[in-house]
Design an enzyme around this catalytic site. Structure first.
Site, PDB file in Angstrom:
ATOM      1  N   LYS A 126      96.534 103.099 101.359  1.00 59.67           N
ATOM      2  CA  LYS A 126      96.761 104.033 100.247  1.00 59.67           C
ATOM      3  C   LYS A 126      95.902 103.665  99.051  1.00 59.67           C
ATOM      4  O   LYS A 126      95.250 104.526  98.447  1.00 59.67           O
ATOM      5  CB  LYS A 126      98.243 104.046  99.847  1.00 59.67           C
ATOM      6  N   ASP A 144     101.524 108.465  99.035  1.00 61.89           N
ATOM      7  CA  ASP A 144     102.507 107.589  98.395  1.00 61.89           C
ATOM      8  C   ASP A 144     103.907 108.118  98.712  1.00 61.89           C
ATOM      9  O   ASP A 144     104.075 109.015  99.539  1.00 61.89           O
ATOM     10  CB  ASP A 144     102.257 107.490  96.887  1.00 61.89           C
TER      11      ASP A 144
END
Length: 215
Positions: A126, A144
């Protein structure tokens, strides 16, 4: 919980056209003066809010803007700035270690490939995707907790893990929206499609969302 109906390509285009009309150039809410500081901020933001990270890093970035300056500050020195952020000890270790590696292997510059970024301490997929998108303008999809929660709910993606949702979004979102897509979705999850009490009445895409009527 039953799987939500996936939106058609035409409806996905409508969703992103509305996001684009409301906010043509969305930006990260993390405040950072350069790519290195942004990388540090993204690492610090794990399981923390952007607001709490910005509050901690505002005074830090007045003194530290390079990996070399971070090493001079040291782990304990960094902790004095970031103690208000969760997991601050492990995050401080990661920031010092990644700064050392940037100096040793990348000439103090933030690398521009996912593999190189993910080789840095404390940098997962991420975080790497955020840097590739924000710094290098690549059409990546950092997933997320907001995206993991809202994208299946909105019918934009399928999957129950960040990797599955990322893959689904990359397949289903038209290329012309990919540069800003994750920012639009993060902001939507943060301010409109909130976890506890989603603001469906204020939602610009509530007529397209398969979950709106059931909320």
């Amino acid at each position: 919980m039953a799987a939500q109906k996936l939106l058609s390509r035409q409806k996905i285009i409508q969703v992103f056209e509305r996001f684009k009309a409301a906010n043509p150039e969305p930006r990260t809410e993390l405040s950072a003066p350069n790519p290195y500081c942004l990388l540090v901020s993204v690492v610090l933001s794990a399981q923390a809010t952007d607001k709490s990270v910005n509050k901690a890093t505002a005074p830090l970035y007045k003194k530290v803007r390079t990996p070399e300056q971070m090493l001079l500050l040291g782990e304990e020195g960094l902790i004095t700035y970031i103690k208000s952020i969760g997991l601050y000890r492990s995050k401080a270790r990661h920031v010092i270690a990644l700064s050392e590696k940037l100096i040793a292997e990348y000439g103090s510059a933030v690398p521009g490939t996912r593999e190189e970024l993910m080789s840095l301490p404390g940098v997962g997929r991420k975080t790497a995707n955020v840097i590739l998108n924000v710094v290098y303008n690549q059409p990546t999809m950092p997933v997320d907790t907001h995206l993991l929660r809202i994208c299946p709910k909105m019918g934009l993606a399928e999957g129950t893990t960040p990797e599955q949702v990322e893959e689904s979004l990359l397949k289903r979102i038209p290329a012309q929206y990919m540069q800003h897509a994750h920012h639009w979705l993060i902001l939507h999850g943060r301010y409109i499609c909130t976890a506890r009490s989603p603001k469906c009445a204020e939602c610009p895409v509530n007529d397209l969302c398969p979950s709106a009527a059931s909320v």
